[in-house]
Design a protein around this motif. Sequence first.
Motif, PDB file in Angstrom:
ATOM      1  N   THR A   1     -35.813 -37.421 -23.621  1.00  0.00           N
ATOM      2  CA  THR A   1     -36.270 -36.072 -23.881  1.00  0.00           C
ATOM      3  C   THR A   1     -36.933 -36.234 -25.134  1.00  0.00           C
ATOM      4  OG1 THR A   1     -34.257 -35.035 -23.146  1.00  0.00           O
ATOM      5  CG2 THR A   1     -35.138 -33.679 -24.805  1.00  0.00           C
ATOM      6  N   ALA A   2     -36.591 -37.011 -26.239  1.00  0.00           N
ATOM      7  CA  ALA A   2     -37.179 -37.272 -27.626  1.00  0.00           C
ATOM      8  C   ALA A   2     -38.588 -37.834 -27.271  1.00  0.00           C
ATOM      9  CB  ALA A   2     -36.300 -37.901 -28.727  1.00  0.00           C
ATOM     10  N   ALA A   3     -38.797 -38.612 -26.532  1.00  0.00           N
ATOM     11  CA  ALA A   3     -39.952 -39.218 -26.097  1.00  0.00           C
ATOM     12  C   ALA A   3     -40.894 -38.334 -25.626  1.00  0.00           C
ATOM     13  CB  ALA A   3     -39.659 -40.357 -25.071  1.00  0.00           C
ATOM     14  N   ARG A   4     -40.593 -37.299 -24.938  1.00  0.00           N
ATOM     15  CA  ARG A   4     -41.464 -36.100 -24.491  1.00  0.00           C
ATOM     16  C   ARG A   4     -41.770 -35.375 -25.648  1.00  0.00           C
ATOM     17  NH1 ARG A   4     -44.906 -35.057 -20.672  1.00  0.00           N
ATOM     18  NH2 ARG A   4     -43.198 -35.309 -18.771  1.00  0.00           N
ATOM     19  N   ALA A   5     -40.748 -35.039 -26.424  1.00  0.00           N
ATOM     20  CA  ALA A   5     -41.113 -34.173 -27.614  1.00  0.00           C
ATOM     21  C   ALA A   5     -42.221 -34.810 -28.447  1.00  0.00           C
ATOM     22  CB  ALA A   5     -39.816 -33.808 -28.225  1.00  0.00           C
ATOM     23  N   ILE A   6     -42.050 -35.954 -28.957  1.00  0.00           N
ATOM     24  CA  ILE A   6     -42.904 -36.697 -29.807  1.00  0.00           C
ATOM     25  C   ILE A   6     -44.413 -37.263 -29.280  1.00  0.00           C
ATOM     26  CG2 ILE A   6     -41.016 -37.627 -31.034  1.00  0.00           C
ATOM     27  CD1 ILE A   6     -41.860 -40.337 -29.864  1.00  0.00           C
ATOM     28  N   SER A   7     -44.492 -36.862 -27.956  1.00  0.00           N
ATOM     29  CA  SER A   7     -45.650 -37.207 -27.223  1.00  0.00           C
ATOM     30  C   SER A   7     -46.468 -36.063 -26.436  1.00  0.00           C
ATOM     31  CB  SER A   7     -45.555 -38.207 -26.217  1.00  0.00           C
ATOM     32  OG  SER A   7     -44.555 -37.825 -25.028  1.00  0.00           O
TER      33      SER A   7
ATOM     34  N   PHE B   1     -48.125 -31.955 -27.527  1.00  0.00           N
ATOM     35  CA  PHE B   1     -48.556 -30.832 -28.450  1.00  0.00           C
ATOM     36  C   PHE B   1     -49.290 -29.667 -27.711  1.00  0.00           C
ATOM     37  CE2 PHE B   1     -51.625 -28.976 -31.397  1.00  0.00           C
ATOM     38  CZ  PHE B   1     -50.789 -28.564 -32.602  1.00  0.00           C
ATOM     39  N   PRO B   2     -48.721 -28.597 -27.643  1.00  0.00           N
ATOM     40  CA  PRO B   2     -47.281 -27.883 -28.420  1.00  0.00           C
ATOM     41  C   PRO B   2     -46.176 -29.143 -27.681  1.00  0.00           C
ATOM     42  CG  PRO B   2     -48.603 -26.086 -27.700  1.00  0.00           C
ATOM     43  CD  PRO B   2     -49.271 -27.487 -27.132  1.00  0.00           C
ATOM     44  N   ARG B   3     -45.076 -29.071 -28.164  1.00  0.00           N
ATOM     45  CA  ARG B   3     -43.710 -29.846 -27.783  1.00  0.00           C
ATOM     46  C   ARG B   3     -43.431 -29.253 -26.623  1.00  0.00           C
ATOM     47  NH1 ARG B   3     -40.582 -32.751 -32.709  1.00  0.00           N
ATOM     48  NH2 ARG B   3     -42.160 -34.211 -33.113  1.00  0.00           N
ATOM     49  N   ARG B   4     -43.157 -30.175 -25.842  1.00  0.00           N
ATOM     50  CA  ARG B   4     -42.135 -29.995 -24.615  1.00  0.00           C
ATOM     51  C   ARG B   4     -40.835 -30.796 -24.685  1.00  0.00           C
ATOM     52  NH1 ARG B   4     -46.063 -31.391 -19.643  1.00  0.00           N
ATOM     53  NH2 ARG B   4     -44.061 -31.172 -18.699  1.00  0.00           N
ATOM     54  N   TYR B   5     -39.995 -30.380 -23.904  1.00  0.00           N
ATOM     55  CA  TYR B   5     -38.524 -31.058 -24.240  1.00  0.00           C
ATOM     56  C   TYR B   5     -38.197 -30.920 -22.671  1.00  0.00           C
ATOM     57  CZ  TYR B   5     -38.830 -29.081 -28.680  1.00  0.00           C
ATOM     58  OH  TYR B   5     -39.087 -29.043 -30.212  1.00  0.00           O
ATOM     59  N   ASP B   6     -38.688 -31.099 -21.490  1.00  0.00           N
ATOM     60  CA  ASP B   6     -38.481 -31.667 -20.348  1.00  0.00           C
ATOM     61  C   ASP B   6     -38.607 -32.987 -20.232  1.00  0.00           C
ATOM     62  OD1 ASP B   6     -41.317 -30.873 -20.433  1.00  0.00           O
ATOM     63  OD2 ASP B   6     -41.595 -31.293 -18.409  1.00  0.00           O
ATOM     64  N   THR B   7     -37.765 -33.812 -19.493  1.00  0.00           N
ATOM     65  CA  THR B   7     -37.811 -35.335 -19.744  1.00  0.00           C
ATOM     66  C   THR B   7     -38.867 -35.926 -18.737  1.00  0.00           C
ATOM     67  OG1 THR B   7     -36.168 -35.382 -18.023  1.00  0.00           O
ATOM     68  CG2 THR B   7     -35.254 -35.414 -20.106  1.00  0.00           C
ATOM     69  N   LEU B   8     -39.282 -37.088 -18.943  1.00  0.00           N
ATOM     70  CA  LEU B   8     -40.406 -37.785 -18.401  1.00  0.00           C
ATOM     71  C   LEU B   8     -39.882 -37.967 -16.800  1.00  0.00           C
ATOM     72  CD1 LEU B   8     -41.135 -40.591 -21.157  1.00  0.00           C
ATOM     73  CD2 LEU B   8     -42.564 -38.443 -20.681  1.00  0.00           C
TER      74      LEU B   8
END
Length: 302
Positions: free
Chosen positions: A287-293, A295-302
Amino acid sequence: MTGPDILLLGNANVDLVLGEIDGWPAIGTEIMVERSEMRPGGSAGNMALALTGMGLPYLFVASTGDDPNGAWLRSQFDARSCRWIVDEGQTTVTVGIVHKGGDRVFFTTPGHLQTARTQDLLDALPKAPHERAIAAIAGGYLMPDVAAGTGRLLRELAARGWRTAIDPGWPPSGWNATTLGQMSEWLGLADFALLNAEELKGITGADDVDRAASLLAQRSRPSQTLVVKTGPEGARAYRADQHATAAAPEVRVIDTVGAGDTFNAAFLTAWVRGDGLDEALSFGVDTAARAISTFPRRYDTL
């Protein structure tokens, strides 16, 4: 079951993120950066945003100032999930400068966080809806009165049936006798300690993450979970005789502001729903990896 599974207590502030830069400019000069973003932030605030992004129920109790920045900040969160305390004065602002590669540095004004009160949080505490529900205290070192009262908060939360988690952040005054004493008390009370590698080394005095993790794990209670966030390497966790690791997926990093907070939200969510240590770590890292990669941020997992 009634009420949210996760209770968040801690800091929310305005984040102004600028970048990228490659090294610091000389004093008196001016440089152009490719992008800027004004967004809600703070350790607890970022956790709330991640939970909203994942569509998960929670209750967030926090304060802002009564200035225009405070009104804007409150408007950026899900009103149904928040209980706001509005104090007189300016809202805290953090400027985050993103360096190439995703690393960052923060400049934070005192603002409303300096006047946040433990008693206001105590007055707002509900009872836990069930035995796996978790209350997380984040960013306490930016709020002097809350830092002084965090031990009391942890005891009261436990008395109301909550499992407890602590992510203190980095103390502005550094790791000295006072902050180390506070951290020792919190670690003795919390069920989950959520630390990044630099915080872990600061607390233990070890300059190696493996050594620092081993030292702190030896001090943990058998029922306590120590989680260490190691950035691009992922995360690891220690609980009694369990040791779990999760590697971070390779992504193109946009900026890492709030990465650890997003991990916290996802990890605790997985734990509340009954996932094991390995699964909770992996969910947090992905989840963190999706957020930092994104823009705008997404929080669904890869």
